[in-house]
Design a protein around this motif. Structure first.
Motif, mmCIF file in Angstrom:
data_model
loop_
_atom_site.group_PDB
_atom_site.id
_atom_site.type_symbol
_atom_site.label_atom_id
_atom_site.label_comp_id
_atom_site.label_asym_id
_atom_site.label_seq_id
_atom_site.Cartn_x
_atom_site.Cartn_y
_atom_site.Cartn_z
ATOM 1 N N GLY A 226 0.639 4.327 -5.948
ATOM 2 C CA GLY A 226 -0.034 3.136 -5.439
ATOM 3 C C GLY A 226 -1.176 2.653 -6.301
ATOM 4 O O GLY A 226 -1.482 1.450 -6.315
ATOM 5 N N ILE A 227 -1.805 3.564 -7.029
ATOM 6 C CA ILE A 227 -2.906 3.167 -7.916
ATOM 7 C C ILE A 227 -2.418 2.153 -8.953
ATOM 8 O O ILE A 227 -3.150 1.256 -9.365
ATOM 9 N N VAL A 228 -1.144 2.284 -9.348
ATOM 10 C CA VAL A 228 -0.566 1.368 -10.342
ATOM 11 C C VAL A 228 0.121 0.178 -9.678
ATOM 12 O O VAL A 228 -0.122 -0.978 -10.028
ATOM 13 N N LEU A 229 0.994 0.454 -8.673
ATOM 14 C CA LEU A 229 1.865 -0.590 -8.140
ATOM 15 C C LEU A 229 1.184 -1.553 -7.175
ATOM 16 O O LEU A 229 1.511 -2.745 -7.165
ATOM 17 N N THR A 230 0.259 -1.066 -6.358
ATOM 18 C CA THR A 230 -0.383 -1.966 -5.391
ATOM 19 C C THR A 230 -1.108 -3.132 -6.079
ATOM 20 O O THR A 230 -0.880 -4.295 -5.709
ATOM 21 N N PRO A 231 -1.947 -2.880 -7.095
ATOM 22 C CA PRO A 231 -2.588 -4.012 -7.784
ATOM 23 C C PRO A 231 -1.581 -4.936 -8.474
ATOM 24 O O PRO A 231 -1.809 -6.144 -8.553
ATOM 25 N N LEU A 232 -0.461 -4.370 -8.957
ATOM 26 C CA LEU A 232 0.551 -5.209 -9.615
ATOM 27 C C LEU A 232 1.176 -6.190 -8.640
ATOM 28 O O LEU A 232 1.339 -7.377 -8.949
ATOM 29 N N ALA B 42 7.516 16.049 2.876
ATOM 30 C CA ALA B 42 6.502 15.115 3.365
ATOM 31 C C ALA B 42 5.227 15.222 2.535
ATOM 32 O O ALA B 42 4.625 14.202 2.169
ATOM 33 N N ILE B 43 4.819 16.446 2.221
ATOM 34 C CA ILE B 43 3.629 16.653 1.387
ATOM 35 C C ILE B 43 3.831 16.050 0.005
ATOM 36 O O ILE B 43 2.951 15.356 -0.526
ATOM 37 N N PHE B 44 5.010 16.292 -0.555
ATOM 38 C CA PHE B 44 5.314 15.764 -1.885
ATOM 39 C C PHE B 44 5.258 14.237 -1.893
ATOM 40 O O PHE B 44 4.571 13.623 -2.717
ATOM 41 N N SER C 166 1.757 12.696 -1.216
ATOM 42 C CA SER C 166 0.854 12.904 -2.361
ATOM 43 C C SER C 166 1.215 12.000 -3.527
ATOM 44 O O SER C 166 0.339 11.342 -4.118
ATOM 45 N N ILE C 167 2.511 11.960 -3.871
ATOM 46 C CA ILE C 167 2.960 11.129 -4.988
ATOM 47 C C ILE C 167 2.748 9.649 -4.692
ATOM 48 O O ILE C 167 2.397 8.858 -5.567
ATOM 49 N N SER C 168 2.945 9.263 -3.438
ATOM 50 C CA SER C 168 2.779 7.869 -3.039
ATOM 51 C C SER C 168 1.376 7.366 -3.358
ATOM 52 O O SER C 168 1.198 6.249 -3.854
ATOM 53 N N LEU D 268 0.818 -1.217 0.000
ATOM 54 C CA LEU D 268 0.000 0.000 0.000
ATOM 55 C C LEU D 268 0.852 1.268 0.000
ATOM 56 O O LEU D 268 1.997 1.255 0.474
ATOM 57 N N PRO D 269 0.300 2.381 -0.493
ATOM 58 C CA PRO D 269 1.007 3.671 -0.428
ATOM 59 C C PRO D 269 1.014 4.237 0.983
ATOM 60 O O PRO D 269 0.335 3.726 1.882
ATOM 61 N N SER D 270 1.781 5.308 1.152
ATOM 62 C CA SER D 270 1.858 5.993 2.435
ATOM 63 C C SER D 270 0.603 6.822 2.669
ATOM 64 O O SER D 270 -0.161 7.096 1.749
ATOM 65 N N THR D 271 0.395 7.218 3.925
ATOM 66 C CA THR D 271 -0.703 8.118 4.240
ATOM 67 C C THR D 271 -0.382 9.535 3.775
ATOM 68 O O THR D 271 0.771 9.860 3.505
ATOM 69 N N VAL D 272 -1.389 10.374 3.700
ATOM 70 C CA VAL D 272 -1.172 11.779 3.354
ATOM 71 C C VAL D 272 -1.251 12.638 4.614
ATOM 72 O O VAL D 272 -0.265 13.193 5.077
ATOM 73 N N SER D 273 -2.441 12.703 5.206
ATOM 74 C CA SER D 273 -2.654 13.644 6.307
ATOM 75 C C SER D 273 -1.782 13.347 7.518
ATOM 76 O O SER D 273 -1.081 14.226 8.026
ATOM 77 N N SER D 274 -1.805 12.092 8.007
ATOM 78 C CA SER D 274 -1.071 11.802 9.238
ATOM 79 C C SER D 274 0.438 11.905 9.045
ATOM 80 O O SER D 274 1.161 12.312 9.956
ATOM 81 N N SER D 275 0.940 11.561 7.846
ATOM 82 C CA SER D 275 2.378 11.711 7.578
ATOM 83 C C SER D 275 2.803 13.165 7.725
ATOM 84 O O SER D 275 3.788 13.479 8.392
ATOM 85 N N VAL D 276 2.048 14.062 7.092
ATOM 86 C CA VAL D 276 2.386 15.490 7.118
ATOM 87 C C VAL D 276 2.243 16.045 8.527
ATOM 88 O O VAL D 276 3.098 16.801 9.005
ATOM 89 N N VAL D 277 1.171 15.652 9.225
ATOM 90 C CA VAL D 277 0.948 16.140 10.589
ATOM 91 C C VAL D 277 2.079 15.701 11.509
ATOM 92 O O VAL D 277 2.613 16.502 12.290
ATOM 93 N N MET D 278 2.469 14.435 11.428
ATOM 94 C CA MET D 278 3.527 13.918 12.300
ATOM 95 C C MET D 278 4.884 14.555 11.987
ATOM 96 O O MET D 278 5.661 14.875 12.884
#
Length: 319
Positions: free
Chosen positions: A140-146, A129-131, A134-136, A108-118
């Motif tokens: 993940g839309i491509v790599l997680t299903p693969l 962290a925002i970058f 967000s990119i993660s 799975l990809p990383s979180t967005v909100s909690s990563s930035v907050v922490m």
């Protein structure tokens, strides 16, 4: 130090208990169309995600490529390979399903909100962290299903890439693109009501969790998981978290990152998104016991918030 229990973690626990006590609303013939509500909610979650995705922050973050490479490699390469290496310890049967749940967690990809907050709490590199967060989510839309497709095709369940990616396209990618296009009109609104939108995200996730666990309880899926096995799963989750956390920190020091970049690498590299996890599970694991699939992820979610919040509070006190 006074520790504050995360309210969303408590809400997840309450939802699982609710699904156990009142599972009938999770039936296919339930008068409340939870699947349809969840599908619409998923699209709205990622539409709002597109509205809040900052073009400027992404542009600013592109130059720190070593940090980004470390975070994304940890998230989508080291994490899954570590779980794949442990596959011989999970023979066929129920234990193989638990291993698949751990692979799903790892992919799975990383979180967005909690990563930035922490990262903000720990005084780390916030733009990076925002970058990365967000990119993660987009990667993940491509790599997680693969990653999942490499192993799920060997099971008796059907895994059709074309239908999977069609769902990902319609429920996730297109809403993100729509959000990006409408950002100049609705972006300020999304930022202003960011906390309310986060609550909406969490509400939809709780619906998916309820539906998944209610179905699992109705079909007695968890009868195959004893308290001892649940304890072992929790210990494996803890070991996985700490191994990745210390490995990421070691690599960051070897690459001579400053403390701010090291914090961002460790915090973003160890996080896994419950939002993406519940959404992807609903799409990827049709016909599977989703309650079992989500179990390691929910334990990991609680642990990552608890441990990283303690570390972030401690680091944030430095001069």
């Amino acid at each position: 130090m006074k520790l504050k229990v995360d309210s969303f973690v408590l809400a997840i626990i309450f939802t699982v208990i609710l699904a156990y006590v009142f599972p009938d609303f999770g039936r296919e013939d339930s008068p409340i169309p939870l699947d349809e509500i969840a599908s619409i909610g998923i699209s709205l979650i990622f539409f709002f995600y597109g509205l809040k995705l900052s073009h400027e922050k992404i542009k600013q973050g592109l130059s720190n490529w070593k940090l980004h490479l470390l975070v994304q490699s940890t998230t989508f390469l080291i994490f899954p390979l570590l779980v794949i290496a442990a596959k011989p310890f999970f023979p066929s049967g129920d234990s193989e399903m638990i291993w698949l749940a751990f692979l799903f967690l790892a992919a799975l990809p990383s979180t967005v909100s909690s990563s930035v907050v922490m990262v903000s709490m720990a005084k780390g590199n916030i733009p990076a962290a925002i970058f990365n967060a967000s990119i993660s989510g987009l990667i993940g839309i491509v790599l997680t299903p693969l990653w999942i497709g490499l192993f799920i095709q060997n099971t008796s369940q059907e895994f059709e890439f074309s239908s999977i990616y069609l769902k990902l396209l319609t429920e996730i990618l297109l809403p993100i693109i729509a959000g990006l296009f409408l950002q100049k009109y609705l972006g300020k609104f999304a930022q202003k009501h960011s906390k309310k939108l986060t609550r909406f995200d969490q509400f939809i996730i709780l619906i998916i969790i309820y539906k998944s666990f209610a179905h699992s309880f109705l079909t007695n899926v968890f009868s195959s998981v004893s308290w001892k096995e649940l304890g072992i799963i929790t210990l494996i989750v803890l070991a996985l978290f700490y191994f990745i956390y210390f490995l990421t920190g070691y690599i960051a020091r070897k690459l001579q990152f400053n403390l701010e970049d090291q914090i961002t690498a460790q915090f973003c590299g160890t996080k896994k998104s419950l939002v993406h996890g519940t959404v992807f599970a609903k799409i990827l694991f049709t016909g599977f016991p989703i309650g079992i699939i989500l179990l390691p992820l929910m334990i990991f979610h609680a642990i990552q918030i608890f441990i990283i919040s303690i570390i972030a509070t401690s680091l944030g006190k430095r001069e």
